[in-house]
Design a protein around this motif. Sequence first.
Motif, mmCIF file in Angstrom:
data_model
loop_
_atom_site.group_PDB
_atom_site.id
_atom_site.type_symbol
_atom_site.label_atom_id
_atom_site.label_comp_id
_atom_site.label_asym_id
_atom_site.label_seq_id
_atom_site.Cartn_x
_atom_site.Cartn_y
_atom_site.Cartn_z
ATOM 1 N N SER A 1 -13.230 -6.420 -1.244
ATOM 2 C CA SER A 1 -12.040 -5.973 -1.966
ATOM 3 C C SER A 1 -12.014 -4.452 -1.858
ATOM 4 O O SER A 1 -12.418 -3.904 -0.831
ATOM 5 N N LYS A 2 -11.568 -3.765 -2.846
ATOM 6 C CA LYS A 2 -11.487 -2.296 -2.855
ATOM 7 C C LYS A 2 -10.882 -1.786 -1.539
ATOM 8 O O LYS A 2 -9.723 -2.088 -1.265
ATOM 9 N N SER A 3 -11.653 -1.094 -0.718
ATOM 10 C CA SER A 3 -11.053 -0.405 0.433
ATOM 11 C C SER A 3 -10.468 -1.325 1.493
ATOM 12 O O SER A 3 -9.763 -0.864 2.382
ATOM 13 N N ILE A 4 -10.721 -2.621 1.419
ATOM 14 C CA ILE A 4 -10.163 -3.496 2.444
ATOM 15 C C ILE A 4 -8.646 -3.388 2.472
ATOM 16 O O ILE A 4 -8.011 -3.546 3.515
ATOM 17 N N GLY A 5 -8.018 -3.086 1.328
ATOM 18 C CA GLY A 5 -6.560 -3.022 1.245
ATOM 19 C C GLY A 5 -5.995 -1.647 1.587
ATOM 20 O O GLY A 5 -4.812 -1.403 1.339
ATOM 21 N N GLY A 6 -6.826 -0.785 2.106
ATOM 22 C CA GLY A 6 -6.336 0.526 2.487
ATOM 23 C C GLY A 6 -5.795 1.324 1.314
ATOM 24 O O GLY A 6 -4.952 2.204 1.471
ATOM 25 N N GLY A 7 -6.281 0.992 0.110
ATOM 26 C CA GLY A 7 -5.832 1.698 -1.085
ATOM 27 C C GLY A 7 -4.963 0.845 -1.989
ATOM 28 O O GLY A 7 -4.690 1.186 -3.131
ATOM 29 N N LEU A 8 -4.536 -0.314 -1.455
ATOM 30 C CA LEU A 8 -3.681 -1.218 -2.236
ATOM 31 C C LEU A 8 -4.474 -2.463 -2.653
ATOM 32 O O LEU A 8 -5.460 -2.806 -2.009
ATOM 33 N N SER B 1 -14.741 9.946 -0.115
ATOM 34 C CA SER B 1 -14.106 9.260 1.012
ATOM 35 C C SER B 1 -15.007 9.389 2.239
ATOM 36 O O SER B 1 -15.664 10.414 2.443
ATOM 37 N N LEU B 2 -15.025 8.351 3.049
ATOM 38 C CA LEU B 2 -15.824 8.412 4.283
ATOM 39 C C LEU B 2 -15.259 9.466 5.236
ATOM 40 O O LEU B 2 -15.957 9.945 6.127
ATOM 41 N N LEU B 3 -14.005 9.805 5.048
ATOM 42 C CA LEU B 3 -13.328 10.745 5.947
ATOM 43 C C LEU B 3 -13.344 12.169 5.411
ATOM 44 O O LEU B 3 -12.694 13.055 5.967
ATOM 45 N N GLY C 1 -14.353 3.392 -4.956
ATOM 46 C CA GLY C 1 -14.640 2.689 -3.716
ATOM 47 C C GLY C 1 -13.418 2.134 -3.016
ATOM 48 O O GLY C 1 -13.524 1.535 -1.945
ATOM 49 N N VAL C 2 -12.249 2.352 -3.597
ATOM 50 C CA VAL C 2 -11.021 1.846 -2.971
ATOM 51 C C VAL C 2 -10.564 2.777 -1.846
ATOM 52 O O VAL C 2 -9.912 2.353 -0.907
ATOM 53 N N LEU C 3 -10.949 4.041 -1.988
ATOM 54 C CA LEU C 3 -10.373 5.052 -1.100
ATOM 55 C C LEU C 3 -11.372 5.551 -0.056
ATOM 56 O O LEU C 3 -11.550 6.749 0.146
ATOM 57 N N ASN C 4 -12.023 4.624 0.612
ATOM 58 C CA ASN C 4 -12.957 5.017 1.665
ATOM 59 C C ASN C 4 -12.258 5.823 2.763
ATOM 60 O O ASN C 4 -12.884 6.639 3.430
#
Lengths: 422, 422, 422, 422
Positions: free
Chosen positions: C263-270, C389-391, C46-49
Amino acid sequence: MRIFEEMESEVRGYVRSFPTVFDVAKGSELFDENGTRYIDFFAGAGVLNYGHNHPMVTKALIEHLERDGIVHGLDKATIAKRAFLQKFRDTILAPRNLQYKVQFTGPTGTNAVETAMKLARMVKQRSNIIAFTNGYHGLTMGALAATGNYFYKDESYGSRSNTAFMPYDGFLGEDVDTIDYLRKFLNDGSSGIDLPAAIIVETVQGEGGINVARIEWLKKLEQLCREFDILLIIDDIQVGNGRTGTFFSFERAGIHPDMVTLSKSIGGGLPMALLLMRPELDQWQPGEHTGTFRGNNLAFVAATEALSFWDNDDLATAVVHKGKFIEQELQKIADEFPQFNPKVRGLGMIWGLEMTPGVASETSAEAFERGLIIETSGADDQVLKFLPSLLIEEELLTEGLGIIRDSLQALAQKRDDMMTGR
Amino acid sequence: MRIFEEMESEVRGYVRSFPTVFDVAKGSELFDENGTRYIDFFAGAGVLNYGHNHPMVTKALIEHLERDGIVHGLDKATIAKRAFLQKFRDTILAPRNLQYKVQFTGPTGTNAVETAMKLARMVKQRSNIIAFTNGYHGLTMGALAATGNYFYKDESYGSRSNTAFMPYDGFLGEDVDTIDYLRKFLNDGSSGIDLPAAIIVETVQGEGGINVARIEWLKKLEQLCREFDILLIIDDIQVGNGRTGTFFSFERAGIHPDMVTLSKSIGGGLPMALLLMRPELDQWQPGEHTGTFRGNNLAFVAATEALSFWDNDDLATAVVHKGKFIEQELQKIADEFPQFNPKVRGLGMIWGLEMTPGVASETSAEAFERGLIIETSGADDQVLKFLPSLLIEEELLTEGLGIIRDSLQALAQKRDDMMTGR
Amino acid sequence: MRIFEEMESEVRGYVRSFPTVFDVAKGSELFDENGTRYIDFFAGAGVLNYGHNHPMVTKALIEHLERDGIVHGLDKATIAKRAFLQKFRDTILAPRNLQYKVQFTGPTGTNAVETAMKLARMVKQRSNIIAFTNGYHGLTMGALAATGNYFYKDESYGSRSNTAFMPYDGFLGEDVDTIDYLRKFLNDGSSGIDLPAAIIVETVQGEGGINVARIEWLKKLEQLCREFDILLIIDDIQVGNGRTGTFFSFERAGIHPDMVTLSKSIGGGLPMALLLMRPELDQWQPGEHTGTFRGNNLAFVAATEALSFWDNDDLATAVVHKGKFIEQELQKIADEFPQFNPKVRGLGMIWGLEMTPGVASETSAEAFERGLIIETSGADDQVLKFLPSLLIEEELLTEGLGIIRDSLQALAQKRDDMMTGR
Amino acid sequence: MRIFEEMESEVRGYVRSFPTVFDVAKGSELFDENGTRYIDFFAGAGVLNYGHNHPMVTKALIEHLERDGIVHGLDKATIAKRAFLQKFRDTILAPRNLQYKVQFTGPTGTNAVETAMKLARMVKQRSNIIAFTNGYHGLTMGALAATGNYFYKDESYGSRSNTAFMPYDGFLGEDVDTIDYLRKFLNDGSSGIDLPAAIIVETVQGEGGINVARIEWLKKLEQLCREFDILLIIDDIQVGNGRTGTFFSFERAGIHPDMVTLSKSIGGGLPMALLLMRPELDQWQPGEHTGTFRGNNLAFVAATEALSFWDNDDLATAVVHKGKFIEQELQKIADEFPQFNPKVRGLGMIWGLEMTPGVASETSAEAFERGLIIETSGADDQVLKFLPSLLIEEELLTEGLGIIRDSLQALAQKRDDMMTGR
């Protein structure tokens, strides 16, 4: 009465509901210092199943005192204790094919409950215990964690740990099988409800508002405990000792609890508490749970006498008989006062009359003025609680129920008067 | 005796140390069913400060029973309860200028302690409570958290919360002022010890091994409580009721606790427990802490009689006198048996003889064979605990101490024999 | 790979499911060190939306590094942090009429959850919090107490306190309204469930097995929170950031949580984590909840770029579109393999395929061999979890779903072979 | 700055002490958006032991990003992670003969601490853990229970369980051996302090006020742990990574902890946290403690570069050298300003200047105005905390210390002026 107000803590309760100084008592009657008579529908919150000062008990106590029998014995062996153990085995356990071991705990119900919870946790090495909505098991910290009523709790106590509350029979409505519900939680390893050491339950909830668990529900609960290797603790402190028509309240369901807590009437009116446990659970070290007054020999003497009521079936038969009478009469009263939205429920000789909020307490107060002592229960004191001595004479029962009717009549009249502005 | 082994839980303790069936008792003597006499240096773990079956008490109990005085009263007002309150006020509180309010808790010491802890937390709205090393306050979950001995605990209980243990007087050696130590923790907002609602302490630790807190230490403790706005709870369950030479054990230090727990001898041998509290702390709602047997009227009757020993100073004087005698005799015994590395300590009529590990228990066993009942205490049962009735006759005292000497002599002989291979 | 086995703790997990050494990644494709390509249906849990190494994000990070922009900033003000706050306000909060304040917590989801729980308790001065069956909120002690899965717990942790678990939507079957159930507990002062400070909930349970709460259920939950003055915390760590088709997962229900964890994807992967709170709840003292890495400026840079996907509705539209495609394809797959008893459920671009125990894990393993990374969830890993990924490009989506079909086909064949003894 | 005040929670802290918007940074210098330069004596609370944006680290990060190296990897194997493990083994563990296994936890120190506490409890099956006065281990619930400072706690959190606080070296004065004290508690089975699973300790307390444990004390602590079979956890989050002159802070004492927590500078400025454990303690099930960002590959890249400072002894030598310089200069400053009652203490390159309450905070504010960033620590912020990058140039060090002197001079002048009424 002034000294009570001056010196006794604000925590005092019944003295407020029944504001007189009581003096003597016999059977189901009390007399205050002015000689005013009161019929007792309260039975010492369940301690006086055999009535006040039963002659047999009183005689035995006097004899024990006169011969300087040991009064305080800690857990040393005494003649009185031996006599109790023998009588309990021969009269109660053996005829029911029960092979429990007996632990004498500090002489309060809450102590017996704490003992059961500690032992269950230790034996199973699991800290979680499941209790039920509206359950009442005592107010020391271990038992309090299993008691539902928020009134007894405070954020500062830190009491919320290692118990989980599940819906009692009927809590979600008549149609919902709450054991199925509980099973879902236990079946799902991700439910948040960890496998408990034990489930603690009353077969009839007294303080919780006279909620009677159905036989089928109790059987399913036992079955579930067996499936999941959970200990079943029956808290029979209020509804054991014959209150429901059998010595143990769970007999009607034909179940076999792993532990049973007993107190109140087991001591024949004197402070006493027991934990019964299946022998293989008796994994205590000597002295591992102790307490100064676990050897109250006067209570052993009284208890031994009281157990003789179970030498034959007469008492059980009488309880069923009188229970039916109470039910019928309560139903009639309920029919008479539909404006209070009355509901009758109970079993044996513990009955509740649930009414519109406030009515039960007012009825109790009216009844007291008319010479009857009766208490309320339920989370909002919405239930008038009928808990007479099992030995109460039918005349007194009838008289007491008459006072209830009169009290409700008076209340109804008052309300009518208010409505019509008189 | 077989029925005890068959039916009673493995948790039974004293019945193992004193394996006979006791029958009658009077003053400081017990007799088993074979008529064997035993001198009592144990006093029911502190319940029998006035001896077994004191004639005054027995007489009052019989009279109460004969006239069908209320036996079980919950917290309703009764004549017996009123008499107790009056006697307690007039004989105990008023002469000492104490204005405590009285709460009748369930009749076990642990219940009084739980009540004190709950009230302190609620009033101060702080959940933390400080207890001391080697303290003993009971075994229900709230009190257990303040009891030091690991023997009573199990990981599964989850009992380790909201108490912090600090070193009792002498724990770190005679030269270390442990109040200074405690003060450092309280002064430092980063010490990890949060400001507690209360500090609970025994002025003499009975179960912990007869550790006597110095007057100076107790004064400093009170002073620290005042400075930090912490409630001071004196647990006087074992060493109150005159055991140390004054009715309350804290009188010698001239301190004024905020709460006091009383039990054991307060009931004149019958189950009873009290919490005393400064009136402004009495912030309970009616019924907020309750319990079935908090109105044990037989105990009120016995207690009222027992309090008459405090009508004058005779008992206090006698305790001091007999205490000195015990101390002298114990010191002589200690001098006689240096091989056991004996240390004598105590106060009033509670004395400990600490010896090489194992010796105290063996001495107790030897003494029992010679007709004396005496127990051990301390974390490793390393202390022989002298706890006779305050009313014990000097002859019995002398006789009992003689049995101790004989028992130690026998032990010394056995050890010599083992050394020399005989 | 040997060094991982030698040096890394046994706790390592995904490296066992996907045993190869990954090297580079772009969008929805990963390549291991041998150049083998894998399609990513896992998206870093879920980090890499927005996929791996989105060019916009990578470019911004490189620029920040090249100009020596502050990387580690604690909670000092920096240009990168300011840019994030502005972008978050303008792109996310303002268009939705949300007026949350923002707290940067330690950059892990569990830290955001702990922060929310602490703040809720402090503001309401109630320690109890209600969580739901199959909820997952993290594994530090505070969050762990609200996480349902027993796998993560141990008796020794002492984690069972101050949370109560209630049935999530659907837990008791489709027909049971579990909010009604919860209401009964809250309405009854004797239910054992004390009024909580907050209720914490995921609108779609990811780890719990892709359980989608119905809109009606969420609305009723919010309504119940308002009635009882309970704070509503939406844990949007896994299903926020557009996963369900709107930026916040709760938008579909039109509810207004008091706090939201991101959290997770809010950081754009970080690594990054946030707590959003209604302004009146922001009752923290400066520094009262802190953490070293709450100012990870590289994450602010990446996050700010990632938020630009929300400048218009394109992404939201695409998620709905692709979500429907996934649902259709999964339904087809389900129809093809009735022998695995498949059930399809999900929302937006988080979908689950529940199958007979064991099948999901085997499918994941088969898929990995065919070049697809996909994980399982649920208490028994019974659910294959689709989290691309959403993309993700539709071609890759189609290709990945084809691999699932092939994997199930292979499994079906294996089972047939076993049945027929081949 | 307004957006921070409007949008960021009141919990924000350093932004209040250092109220400007920072932009770029290099080594030991930061520049705000107006180009104002600040010397950094704070080093990101210990994250920036190698300074801001070290060219080697920056270069490696850019290269990784440019080639689309995996950024977010959960706990999958990646080239960057492998490189880190190899470098850590070869550069740190092997030369020190340490055979720890490595667990990558969520990238916050508190998560590493929670992981250590959970594992210790699980392995030993004991829930108790001993922490020390003034210790700081994090603010999630598990770690918070081991953190001394009351400022971070609230009654509503329910955090007070299963930890006991013991006096750190020096807490009771220079002359008191607090290990002897702790030993008394552990030796006495009735002390109330149950045998713990682990003792967690910082060898130098950073947040607690720069308290340096003596080598002898640390050795005795290890010895005590061995005797009682207690795990020794060194929390090296703040003072590891070379801060005290060796990579691990415990090397100076020659002890061998069972577990070590690392975070802050281990990630080369990026979020990362580790738990090191003796291999036999690695009893985790796969996935039993997890977290989304435990595979922050950018941090692995930065960390691997940063570890190359440990290829030889140059850094260690420099730390000792610069540490002595700091000490001398601080001592001179202390001598210059006796009116502030200054005390200098520290080790390697972590130093504290304790002064009269209030002075440290005022000095920090004065210094900020003069272009120096420096923080305070201690329960009452009474200690000025010198924590520069280990790589700081001597000129900057001298310049920074000069600013401290000037700031104190200004403060002294202000006070003089106040005294003389000017």
